[in-house]
Design an enzyme around this catalytic site. Sequence first.
Site, PDB file in Angstrom:
ATOM      1  CE  LYS A 174       2.103   6.528   3.337  1.00 15.09           C
ATOM      2  NZ  LYS A 174       0.828   7.270   3.337  1.00 15.09           N
TER       3      LYS A 174
HETATM    4  C1  LIG Z   1       0.186   7.872   2.382  1.00 17.35           C
HETATM    5  C2  LIG Z   1      -1.183   8.337   2.675  1.00 17.35           C
HETATM    6  C3  LIG Z   1      -2.148   8.473   1.668  1.00 17.35           C
HETATM    7  C4  LIG Z   1      -1.838   8.212   0.217  1.00 17.35           C
HETATM    8  O1  LIG Z   1      -1.607   6.844  -0.051  1.00 17.35           O
HETATM    9  P1  LIG Z   1      -0.776   6.417  -1.357  1.00 17.35           P
HETATM   10  O2  LIG Z   1      -0.587   4.968  -1.217  1.00 17.35           O
HETATM   11  O3  LIG Z   1       0.515   7.196  -1.293  1.00 17.35           O
HETATM   12  O4  LIG Z   1      -1.590   6.818  -2.530  1.00 17.35           O
HETATM   13  C5  LIG Z   1      -3.419   8.871   2.033  1.00 17.35           C
HETATM   14  N1  LIG Z   1      -3.719   9.178   3.321  1.00 17.35           N
HETATM   15  C6  LIG Z   1      -2.811   9.066   4.309  1.00 17.35           C
HETATM   16  C7  LIG Z   1      -3.209   9.436   5.697  1.00 17.35           C
HETATM   17  C8  LIG Z   1      -1.518   8.642   4.027  1.00 17.35           C
HETATM   18  O5  LIG Z   1      -0.632   8.545   5.011  1.00 17.35           O
END
Ligand SMILES: *Cc1c(COP(=O)(O)O)cnc(C)c1O
Length: 494
Positions: free
Chosen positions: A112
């Site tokens: 993120k």
């Molecule tokens: C948010 C997240 C995901 C999923 O990603 P999306 O864009 O919501 O599909 C996968 N792994 C981690 C560690 C995340 O923080």
Amino acid sequence: MTLLYKSTRDAQNIVSASQAILQGLATDGGLYVPTELPKLTLDFDELATQSYQEVAFTIMSAFYPDFTEAELRHCIDSAYDDKFDDAAIAPVVKKGNDYYLELFHGSTIAFKDMALSILPYLMTTSAKKNGVDSEIVILTATSGDTGKAAMAGFADVPGTKIIVFYPRDGVSKIQEKQMVTQKGENTYVVAIDGNFDDAQSTVKALFNDDALKQKLAENGKQFSSANSINIGRLIPQVVYYVYAYAQLVKAGEINNGDSINVSVPTGNFGNILAGYYAKQLGVPFNQLICASNPNKVLTDFFQTGVYDRNRPFYVTSSPSMDILISSNLERLIFHLTGDDVAQTKTLMEQLSSAGSYEITPEMKAKLADFYGDFATEEETKQAIEKVYKEANYVIDPHTAVAASVLEKYQAQSDLPSLVVSTASPYKFPRVVVEALTNTETDKDDFELVHELNELSNVTIPTAVTELDDAPIRHNRVIASGDMKACVEDILEVK
Ligand SMILES: *Cc1c(COP(=O)(O)O)cnc(C)c1O
């Protein structure tokens, strides 16, 4: 024609990139999508010589045409600096036969950070461009990583406040500690008794609450979303797919033009949707592998064309993927309808009223870019163990879901494959240590961090070491039904 953004639910709702970034969710409840594919010719031999920041400028200037070069470079350089503990920002490593795109070198050691480190700059720049002088209030629901990464990005950014809701029993101990110790006079963290979908649905409802918006406006404030529906997050995620492919060409691992598979651990469908946009721009991706954990609503969707959230909700070892409503899927649905707002709206209304919808056979025929499958909890642990044994590389449970599903898919394709690695194993030390040692442990997460350090020989990131003696600054816990009152209280707009 210049590239603008249009809502998936109202053909008349067309705004500039900066306006779409400011609004987050469209006022009609839809999501903004680009009105056209940017005209970009990706020359990977050239891109291979560029830094992450340069690739980011190439991609983002195409998607955000109303930003000046100076504005965009300011945003990019402020975001992708030494907050990242690797100069490559998003390094690609080869382990065993597969490649891993490590998206966890930012300040909260998860993917993120890739988008949330730039969003505050895109937002404050967008506000200036549009003559907005009200305070921007970021309201967000998190299943663990988003909240912390958003707060890290927005903390003490003038003219902003951020309120984060998380499910009390749905995040890891380390994730919780990261959140409740968050610094910044403008940050507010609230635990709710409920799951992520409860938090997310209420946040969506608050964004559409006209009376509340009116009250905010009277107090010189306006909501915006840091959630993955904001195109200020989506577009920065396109960058690392282009960058990763260029890096593989540069390293001589593939030839310019070779097709590769990419496996993405998926929850809200933001990361993989960015991969889909990258493919449309010309990155030679063969299959986009949508990897789910036992909350496999997307697996079923890709296999049957039916999206059905009416099912048990599982709390798993990959909590950031414990999601039954994948918000960003609305954008794919819209593209599949051939940009038909009425049809998209009908399907999304069925999702909110009945919890399910089925796409038409014509739409289903356009799903060939995607392959959906899932990993059980046992398979996830096995993948962690296998990659460690075979390649001496420790992966986190989210990445392990993608690695496990990729392995199933590789029975039908021997193309080179890229696993999108979304978190550092240090974020989930219990699951990882248990998988590596094949035992259960009752040690606490912080002891396990040191055990993991011995097993992996990877330096413990500062994001984890600094938690040891960080003071707790947030302790609100509320019922999920009280979220609105809580927001009014924090913002003093009762
Ligand atoms: C948010 C997240 C995901 C999923 O990603 P999306 O864009 O919501 O599909 C996968 N792994 C981690 C560690 C995340 O923080």
